[in-house]
Scaffold this motif. Structure first.
Motif, mmCIF file in Angstrom:
data_model
loop_
_atom_site.group_PDB
_atom_site.id
_atom_site.type_symbol
_atom_site.label_atom_id
_atom_site.label_comp_id
_atom_site.label_asym_id
_atom_site.label_seq_id
_atom_site.Cartn_x
_atom_site.Cartn_y
_atom_site.Cartn_z
ATOM 1 N N GLU A 49 59.577 96.844 86.177
ATOM 2 C CA GLU A 49 59.958 96.600 87.566
ATOM 3 C C GLU A 49 59.649 95.163 87.977
ATOM 4 O O GLU A 49 60.293 94.618 88.884
ATOM 5 N N GLY A 89 67.863 106.400 83.130
ATOM 6 C CA GLY A 89 67.247 105.926 81.899
ATOM 7 C C GLY A 89 67.948 104.740 81.277
ATOM 8 O O GLY A 89 67.560 104.291 80.192
ATOM 9 N N LYS A 117 63.521 101.633 79.264
ATOM 10 C CA LYS A 117 62.824 101.316 80.505
ATOM 11 C C LYS A 117 62.633 99.812 80.572
ATOM 12 O O LYS A 117 62.279 99.179 79.582
ATOM 13 N N HIS A 174 70.089 100.765 81.856
ATOM 14 C CA HIS A 174 70.159 99.556 82.690
ATOM 15 C C HIS A 174 71.356 98.701 82.273
ATOM 16 O O HIS A 174 71.817 98.751 81.119
#
Length: 401
Positions: free
Chosen positions: A260, A313, A257, A315
């Motif tokens: 943001e 999940g 994660k 990136h």
């Protein structure tokens, strides 16, 4: 790509607006320094208010700084044509700001409005997008870059940049174009001081009424056109151009994660003030920063802009260091594949550790890793010394010269 902006008009004219969707990014940059973090918003008022809030003693200078940039941007747009001799003679009267700052560096420009040295450096923190720091870069180039975002917004192609390439290719073929990939051009054919076609590496010749090249200036004139076709003055001018810098990038796919809050066009992380000057001094000595405590970098996380680019999940992100000299450690030890791979892996590992200041635990969640050196960019683009921006964006090499 905001309605009416130059790029939007071009895309609409070409029909590309029907081929691809774009995701708007409200923050072009996040500038991270030890004592302050500034978000560079596309909405100029939001950016301005944040700067004034952090540097209230520079309020009037900040306002005049943005007002002058707006005037310069208006003149850049109005001057976007090929003037005849009479129009050129009126240039100083029609475009006084362009003429005034034509020979200025961005540092020269900042000095007219801002006294706080930290704020000056922060305002120029997007220099990585053009490849020169405040004291070296043309004021007009970097003002044009910043204002293009403030006036036209910042956007990311849905599906990633490959989807944009595909859209261009599809539209080109729809309009009758014949796209030939994996086809190397050997030279541009010239007759009577006019380009009339190209010759391919296998000897095939293709005639054309126009030849457009996206090879850099030195490759175009010294190799593809050929020095024998140039005047002595032209050859000397091309050879004398200062080439832009290259960079080093670690491309990662990670299973983790990511906050943001890191969602923006690109994060510019600086371990201290004066990093740009330090990095360019190192590059001039064919060195790079090796201390993870001192390393500064750009961080672009594509999947915060477009989540579909990676599985759930996961990136995709890039960690960027520049300038990275082409000649570092004997051209990155390229003559020995094992040594080359070892060197670039060591540099990459340092950058990953440095990036953990923004993404804790990053190194423990890497699923995919790829590494680009200046030699990689030379191999993929044929750019001289892997340069990212063709000729360096100095005042001496600005578009008005």
């Amino acid at each position: 790509l905001s309605k009416g902006a130059p790029i939007e008009r071009g895309f609409t004219y070409l029909g590309l607006d029907k081929k691809i969707d774009f995701i708007e990014v409200n923050k072009v940059f996040r500038f991270v320094y030890p004592d302050v973090t500034i978000d560079c918003y596309t909405v100029i008022e939001n950016y301005l208010h944040q700067l004034i809030n952090k540097f209230p003693h520079e309020q009037e200078g900040i306002k005049r700084y943005f007002e002058t940039m707006k005037h310069i941007w208006d003149e850049i747009l109005a001057s976007d044509y090929k003037p005849n001799f009479l129009q050129l003679s009126s240039y100083p009267f029609r475009f006084p700001q362009l003429v005034k700052y034509q020979k200025s560096t961005f540092q020269d420009f900042l000095n007219k409005f801002i006294q706080d040295k930290k704020l000056q450096e922060i305002l120029g923190s997007g220099w990585g997008y053009l490849g020169l720091d405040n004291s070296r870069i043309s004021a007009l180039y970097i003002i044009g870059m910043y204002m293009s975002y403030h006036a036209g917004g910042a956007w990311y192609p849905k599906g990633g940049y490959q989807s944009m390439s595909n859209a261009f290719a599809d539209r080109f073929k729809e309009l009758g174009g014949n796209l030939r990939i994996k086809t190397r051009v050997k030279k541009i054919l010239v007759e009577g001081n006019r380009a009339v076609g190209v010759e391919l590496e296998d000897g095939e010749k293709i005639s054309a009424t126009r030849v457009i090249t996206n090879a850099d200036t030195k490759k175009t004139f010294l190799n593809l056109v050929g020095k024998e076709k140039l005047s002595a003055k032209m050859e000397s001018k091309i050879k004398g151009l200062q080439q832009s810098v290259s960079g080093f990038v670690v491309h990662l796919g990670v299973k983790m994660k990511i906050p943001e809050e890191l969602h923006c066009g690109c994060i510019m992380y600086f371990s201290d003030y004066g990093i740009a000057k330090n990095n360019f001094s190192l590059a001039e000595a064919n060195q790079i920063e090796t201390s993870t405590d001192k390393l500064s970098f750009g961080l672009s996380i594509a999947t915060l802009k477009c989540p579909e680019l990676a599985p759930p999940g996961c990136h995709a992100l890039d960690i960027i260091y520049m300038p990275a000299p082409y000649s570092y450690k004997n051209n990155w030890m390229k003559d020995n594949r094992e040594n080359y791979n070892g060197l670039k892996s060591k540099v990459a590992d340092n950058l990953i550790l440095a990036a953990e200041k923004l993404i804790p635990g990053l190194s423990a969640h890497i699923a995919v890793k790829d590494i680009s050196t200046p030699l990689t960019y030379e191999r993929y683009t044929s750019a001289t010394d892997g340069g990212w921006y063709d000729a360096a964006c100095t005042p001496e090499q600005s578009l008005l010269k």
